[in-house]
Design an enzyme around this catalytic site. Sequence first.
Site, PDB file in Angstrom:
ATOM      1  N   SER A 113       2.655 117.493  18.031  1.00  0.00           N
ATOM      2  CA  SER A 113       2.177 116.210  18.505  1.00  0.00           C
ATOM      3  C   SER A 113       0.686 116.190  18.806  1.00  0.00           C
ATOM      4  CB  SER A 113       3.001 115.800  19.726  1.00  0.00           C
ATOM      5  OG  SER A 113       2.677 114.500  20.100  1.00  0.00           O
ATOM      6  N   HIS A 114       0.358 115.894  20.077  1.00  0.00           N
ATOM      7  CA  HIS A 114      -1.032 115.728  20.487  1.00  0.00           C
ATOM      8  C   HIS A 114      -1.688 117.060  20.854  1.00  0.00           C
ATOM      9  CE1 HIS A 114       1.816 115.781  23.707  1.00  0.00           C
ATOM     10  NE2 HIS A 114       0.860 116.188  24.518  1.00  0.00           N
ATOM     11  N   ASP A 279      -2.243 109.934  17.422  1.00  0.00           N
ATOM     12  CA  ASP A 279      -2.300 111.364  17.733  1.00  0.00           C
ATOM     13  C   ASP A 279      -1.974 112.241  16.529  1.00  0.00           C
ATOM     14  OD1 ASP A 279       0.412 110.834  17.580  1.00  0.00           O
ATOM     15  OD2 ASP A 279       0.933 112.317  19.096  1.00  0.00           O
ATOM     16  N   ASP A 281       0.667 113.631  15.213  1.00  0.00           N
ATOM     17  CA  ASP A 281       1.757 113.286  14.295  1.00  0.00           C
ATOM     18  C   ASP A 281       1.960 111.777  14.149  1.00  0.00           C
ATOM     19  OD1 ASP A 281       2.648 113.177  16.947  1.00  0.00           O
ATOM     20  OD2 ASP A 281       4.724 113.584  16.400  1.00  0.00           O
ATOM     21  N   ASP A 283       2.591 109.278  16.285  1.00  0.00           N
ATOM     22  CA  ASP A 283       3.534 108.434  17.032  1.00  0.00           C
ATOM     23  C   ASP A 283       2.925 107.858  18.303  1.00  0.00           C
ATOM     24  OD1 ASP A 283       3.558 110.826  18.405  1.00  0.00           O
ATOM     25  OD2 ASP A 283       5.729 111.134  18.289  1.00  0.00           O
ATOM     26  N   ARG A 284       1.873 108.481  18.829  1.00  0.00           N
ATOM     27  CA  ARG A 284       1.210 107.909  20.019  1.00  0.00           C
ATOM     28  C   ARG A 284       0.090 106.973  19.581  1.00  0.00           C
ATOM     29  NH1 ARG A 284       0.664 112.307  24.814  1.00  0.00           N
ATOM     30  NH2 ARG A 284       2.770 113.143  24.653  1.00  0.00           N
ATOM     31  N   LYS A 378       8.674 106.766  18.489  1.00  0.00           N
ATOM     32  CA  LYS A 378       7.568 105.879  18.813  1.00  0.00           C
ATOM     33  C   LYS A 378       6.646 105.832  17.598  1.00  0.00           C
ATOM     34  CE  LYS A 378       5.305 109.493  21.604  1.00  0.00           C
ATOM     35  NZ  LYS A 378       6.315 110.545  21.744  1.00  0.00           N
TER      36      LYS A 378
HETATM   37  C1  G16 Z   1       6.898 113.752  23.830  1.00  0.00           C
HETATM   38  C2  G16 Z   1       8.074 112.832  23.763  1.00  0.00           C
HETATM   39  C3  G16 Z   1       7.777 111.595  24.560  1.00  0.00           C
HETATM   40  C4  G16 Z   1       7.426 111.958  25.985  1.00  0.00           C
HETATM   41  C5  G16 Z   1       6.320 112.968  26.013  1.00  0.00           C
HETATM   42  C6  G16 Z   1       6.181 113.479  27.433  1.00  0.00           C
HETATM   43  O1  G16 Z   1       5.810 113.109  23.240  1.00  0.00           O
HETATM   44  O2  G16 Z   1       8.341 112.491  22.417  1.00  0.00           O
HETATM   45  O3  G16 Z   1       8.879 110.772  24.490  1.00  0.00           O
HETATM   46  O4  G16 Z   1       7.011 110.851  26.721  1.00  0.00           O
HETATM   47  O5  G16 Z   1       6.641 114.059  25.182  1.00  0.00           O
HETATM   48  O6  G16 Z   1       5.423 114.594  27.475  1.00  0.00           O
HETATM   49  P1  G16 Z   1       5.445 115.509  28.783  1.00  0.00           P
HETATM   50  O7  G16 Z   1       6.818 116.111  28.912  1.00  0.00           O
HETATM   51  O8  G16 Z   1       4.357 116.490  28.490  1.00  0.00           O
HETATM   52  O9  G16 Z   1       5.101 114.594  29.927  1.00  0.00           O
HETATM   53  P2  G16 Z   1       5.047 113.735  22.001  1.00  0.00           P
HETATM   54  O10 G16 Z   1       4.079 112.674  21.577  1.00  0.00           O
HETATM   55  O11 G16 Z   1       4.405 114.963  22.558  1.00  0.00           O
HETATM   56  O12 G16 Z   1       6.098 114.044  20.986  1.00  0.00           O
END
Ligand code: G16
Length: 545
Positions: A113-114, A279, A281, A283-284, A378
């Site tokens: 992800s990010h 971000d 991937d 999705d953000r 997302k």
């Molecule tokens: C992931 C999940 C999201 C969630 C986020 C929370 O995001 O897909 O639904 O809100 O983690 O992150 P943390 O547990 O660090 O607060 P992503 O964009 O990293 O896949």
Amino acid sequence: MKITTVGTTPFSGQKPGTSGLRKKVRVFTQPGYLENFVQSIFDQLEGQQGKTLVLGGDGRYFNDVAIQIILRMAAAAGFGRVLVGRQGILSTPAASAVIRKQRAFGGIILSASHNPGGPDDDFGIKYNLGNGGPANETFTDAVFKRTQEISAYHLVEAADIDLGRLGETRIGEMIVCVIDPVADYLELLESLFDFAAIKKLLARPDFRMRFDAMHAVNGPYGHAILEQRLGAPLGTVVNGTPLPDFGGGHPDPNPVYAAELVSALADPTSGLSFGAASDGDGDRNMIVGRNFIVSPSDSLAVIAANYKLIPAYAKGLAGVARSMPTSCAVDRVAAELGIPCYETPTGWKYFGTLLDAGMATLCGEESAGTGSNHVREKDGLWAILYWLNILAVRNESVEQIVREHWRHFGRNVYSRHDYEGIASDLAATLFAELRQKLPTLPGTTFDGLRVKAADDFCYIDPVDGSRSEQQGVRILLDDGSRVVFRLSGTGTEGATLRVYLERYVADPARHEVPLQQALAPLVAIAEQVARIAAITGRNVPDVMS
Ligand code: G16
């Protein structure tokens, strides 16, 4: 077809977090590490023989190597066909769209992800089900259990597949089909929004947009959708080539890591009126107006309130859903619309059952994620197109739209404070103390603010009745303010403490008070209750967003 079986021994720590397994590249590249985890996923599946798997990732370092390994293992697991994005690229929402459109059995998405990428940074992997959404906790718990007892993995020996060329090849009896990563996804987005109106907006001389793809997966999607399909001038998409290390940056679209975009929108000479970023991937998302950043929680509320302007949603919303730490701004919209608002634990996987059951249409999280029932992830570009569609119809600026929203619904002043890289044992001590204190807090007054309730969020899924405990400690105050404590489930080093602060301000005359100043009384309560400084030695958060 000859299947090779390789003996292996378990690795510790292969427990999926909020969104799959995320570890340092040096952990993932240990011989057998990726293979053990993938085999543990495949060992949980039933009925995949002859079916289709979707495979792709955000292009980060190790993406290409991992894809070739997974293809050989998928052939041994009996899949009939794998659809893999060209060059191994599929954004997370596009992967979800392809799984759904092609009626695939499931999908494997490679992304952290990010989180930053490169040999010294992060890699990740997760499994999505046939509905296009991340596997639920029951599945990921079973995968983890399997990783602890695994003794062999299986593959079909084959040369690397050329992922640069669209079309079909074979590994043993399995067809590998290299697909255009954009096509199915673009077709879906076109069916949701008024592309003609957005096209007109993007052609206006007084409207200029910048989309910062942060050298991540959405570069090719941005070029194809915004510039080629919607006619935005070339150069609208910046940092549009995905790089294995994201150009050394941190592909997280927030005011800290997308500071360049924020300052370009703050510079009156830039001529920019709308900025957006996504971000690693895809999705953000982040939405920026002229000198004005929209917080993710506000973005969700504005999106919900303006549903009538968007062709796909104009007929009405079944309901909305937000994660527990996300601000309650969208709750007020739902109340006015007379539709349900569901409060789920953090993690997109919890929205899946509500979306599948038709109980929610829009979902969102404070962590910069917004989406709808069009996929089960997302979706960064979806959110950006949604905003463009609103702007095209309302003909107002981003700031005017948000301020008008606050005037109507009141403002949920909101901020998240992150304390990163805390030693895991100290984080555990902090939460143990906090949980112990919970029963004593209701009725206590801090500087005139009285605690109404305090608990550890427990969620019972209204669709399947599954129960998820310890999803964040909440302190709810009499005036509607909240302080929430949670440990991040996406980090790869130590623990990250997240403190979420929220205060409702109805009076428009008080909407201008600086954010951190408005929340200072809640910061003081957080410190008094959780003893953050005393336990962790940290006096200030690393990031305030
Ligand atoms: C992931 C999940 C999201 C969630 C986020 C929370 O995001 O897909 O639904 O809100 O983690 O992150 P943390 O547990 O660090 O607060 P992503 O964009 O990293 O896949």
